[in-house]
Design an enzyme around this catalytic site. Structure first.
Site, PDB file in Angstrom:
ATOM      1  N   CYS A  73      54.117  19.215 -18.590  1.00 49.36           N
ATOM      2  CA  CYS A  73      55.520  18.982 -18.291  1.00 49.36           C
ATOM      3  C   CYS A  73      55.621  17.828 -17.293  1.00 49.36           C
ATOM      4  CB  CYS A  73      56.103  20.255 -17.706  1.00 49.36           C
ATOM      5  SG  CYS A  73      57.739  20.071 -17.000  1.00 49.36           S
ATOM      6  N   ASP A  93      59.746  14.970 -25.716  1.00 43.34           N
ATOM      7  CA  ASP A  93      59.176  13.704 -26.202  1.00 43.34           C
ATOM      8  C   ASP A  93      59.071  13.760 -27.726  1.00 43.34           C
ATOM      9  OD1 ASP A  93      57.773  11.414 -26.800  1.00 43.34           O
ATOM     10  OD2 ASP A  93      56.157  11.768 -25.352  1.00 43.34           O
ATOM     11  N   GLU A 127      60.683  24.830 -20.190  1.00 43.04           N
ATOM     12  CA  GLU A 127      61.719  23.897 -19.712  1.00 43.04           C
ATOM     13  C   GLU A 127      63.013  24.628 -19.357  1.00 43.04           C
ATOM     14  OE1 GLU A 127      60.937  20.945 -18.843  1.00 43.04           O
ATOM     15  OE2 GLU A 127      58.956  20.921 -19.784  1.00 43.04           O
ATOM     16  N   MET A 155      55.728  29.165 -16.487  1.00 48.36           N
ATOM     17  CA  MET A 155      56.038  28.020 -15.632  1.00 48.36           C
ATOM     18  C   MET A 155      54.793  27.270 -15.142  1.00 48.36           C
ATOM     19  SD  MET A 155      59.152  27.897 -16.085  1.00 48.36           S
ATOM     20  CE  MET A 155      59.478  26.404 -15.134  1.00 48.36           C
TER      21      MET A 155
HETATM   22 ZN   LIG Z   1      57.697  22.034 -15.960  1.00 48.68          ZN
END
Ligand SMILES: [Zn+2]
Ligand SMILES: *[C@@H]1O[C@H](CO)[C@@H](O)[C@H](O)[C@H]1NC(C)=O
Ligand SMILES: *[C@@H]1O[C@H](CO)[C@@H](O)[C@H](O)[C@H]1NC(C)=O
Ligand SMILES: *[C@@H]1O[C@H](CO)[C@@H](O)[C@H](O)[C@H]1NC(C)=O
Ligand SMILES: *[C@@H]1O[C@H](CO)[C@@H](O)[C@H](O)[C@H]1NC(C)=O
Ligand SMILES: *[C@@H]1O[C@H](CO)[C@@H](O)[C@H](O)[C@H]1NC(C)=O
Ligand SMILES: [Zn+2]
Length: 311
Positions: free
Chosen positions: A127, A241, A266, A283
């Protein structure tokens, strides 16, 4: 600071040569290849060889170290202001401190050197939101976004819509399926509700696929590396992306990225969670190609509960 003498051991010379090889191939258009990808190539070129990648460390100057600095800076480990050697390939004090922090977050051996385990970790897709070094690292757990932004109490029934600037390799139906799966999981453990809306201009959350530089200062980087990012409350934007090989299927092939798992992650940011250093948490910042992540862990639930109960 005086520039240190170029110091190369036999093995680090090997790294240099290999970096040069990778770069001479990819740099023909004077285009800088993304560090995480050069790392991956490097790792692949090492496979099956008897030589080991020797650790670069403080005091050395090895071509490519600047890319490592950029990586550490991007993900929250190296403050630009702290390092006056940011644009140099010199392994300075600030870099050592940053690598130690990085190794601590990812539960690697804290050597302060750019060893193989560290470069391997850096080559895993992740991320784009920076990691925050805070809280207890002996007991890896959730974190919050600095300033602890949250959705106000009267704004827990959220609407969402999809707006992409470019087409991904999944169709609209698959994209919606992944989103609805991930929102359902978060709704199960919280007081939030999520409703798909056609009224894009009034939607609380906007999810979409974008490619390269897409206007928010957080450019994507093609396949691998930076996969997605999302903004904290109450911004509501989530970007994927478009260049990743996404899949929404139940089987995630070794070269694919799990859209459901990344969506779960996310959405955690959309609600105000930061990264967790606990690998079982949704996470946790990185996800390997072929890795499938489903459901939320108790760490994620504890994080959200703690974030919204303390307000
Ligand atoms: Zn993240
Ligand atoms: C880090 O933790 C300290 C002490 O718990 C807290 O005061 C501070 O706000 C935290 N910083 C962030 C960025 O969460
Ligand atoms: C949100 O939705 C729930 C369940 O649908 C409802 O009970 C609650 O009153 C709603 N809250 C607001 C602020 O509209
Ligand atoms: C949901 O709201 C109720 C009432 O405000 C509160 O007691 C409970 O802790 C909340 N649950 C979660 C998971 O935040
Ligand atoms: C995406 O993954 C599929 C399934 O493994 C594979 O057939 C395809 O070649 C991959 N595409 C790219 C661009 O890597
Ligand atoms: C990670 O979180 C899980 C709960 O989701 C917990 O059981 C586990 O002990 C944590 N791992 C570490 C290393 O603390
Ligand atoms: Zn973006």
């Amino acid at each position: 600071m005086a520039k240190k003498l170029l110091y190369l051991s036999k093995a680090s010379l090997l790294i240099l040569i290999q970096l040069l090889e990778i770069q001479s191939g990819s740099f023909t258009n004077a285009k800088r290849i993304e560090f995480s990808k050069s790392l991956k190539d490097l790792e692949e070129s090492q496979k099956g060889q008897t030589v080991h990648l020797e650790e670069s460390q403080k005091g050395q100057t090895v071509q490519g170290l600047r890319e490592v600095k950029h990586y550490l800076n991007k993900y929250g480990y190296l403050n630009y202001e702290d390092s006056n050697n940011f644009e140099e390939d010199e392994f300075d004090e600030a870099m050592e401190v940053a690598i130690k922090a990085y190794q601590t977050f990812f539960h690697l051996k804290v050597t302060g050197k750019l060893d193989i385990d560290t470069t391997k970790q850096m080559s895993i897709p992740r991320c784009g939101v920076p990691d925050i070094m805070n809280g207890s690292l002996t007991q890896p757990q959730f974190s919050f976004i600095p300033g602890k932004p949250i959705w106000p109490y009267n704004k827990h029934n959220l609407t969402y819509a999809f707006v992409s600037s470019t087409g991904p390799n999944v169709n609209v139906h698959q994209m919606k399926a992944a989103g609805s799966y991930a929102f359902r999981e978060w709704a199960k453990i919280s007081n939030f509700t999520f409703q798909l809306t056609g009224d894009v201009s009034n939607a609380d959350l906007i999810l979409g696929f974008h490619r390269g530089d897409h206007g928010d200062g957080l450019p994507f980087d093609g396949p691998g590396g930076h996969l997605a990012h999302a903004f904290p409350p109450t911004n509501g934007r989530l970007h994927y992306d478009a260049d990743e090989n996404w899949t929404v299927g139940n089987t995630v092939s070794p070269n694919q990225i799990d859209l459901r798992g990344v969506s779960l992650h996310e959405i955690g940011h959309l609600l105000g969670l930061g990264h967790s250093s606990n690998e079982s948490s949704i996470m946790y910042p990185s996800i390997k190609e072929g890795q499938k992540k489903r459901g939320l862990s108790s760490d994620d639930m504890d994080g959200l509960k703690s974030l919204y109960s303390s307000s």
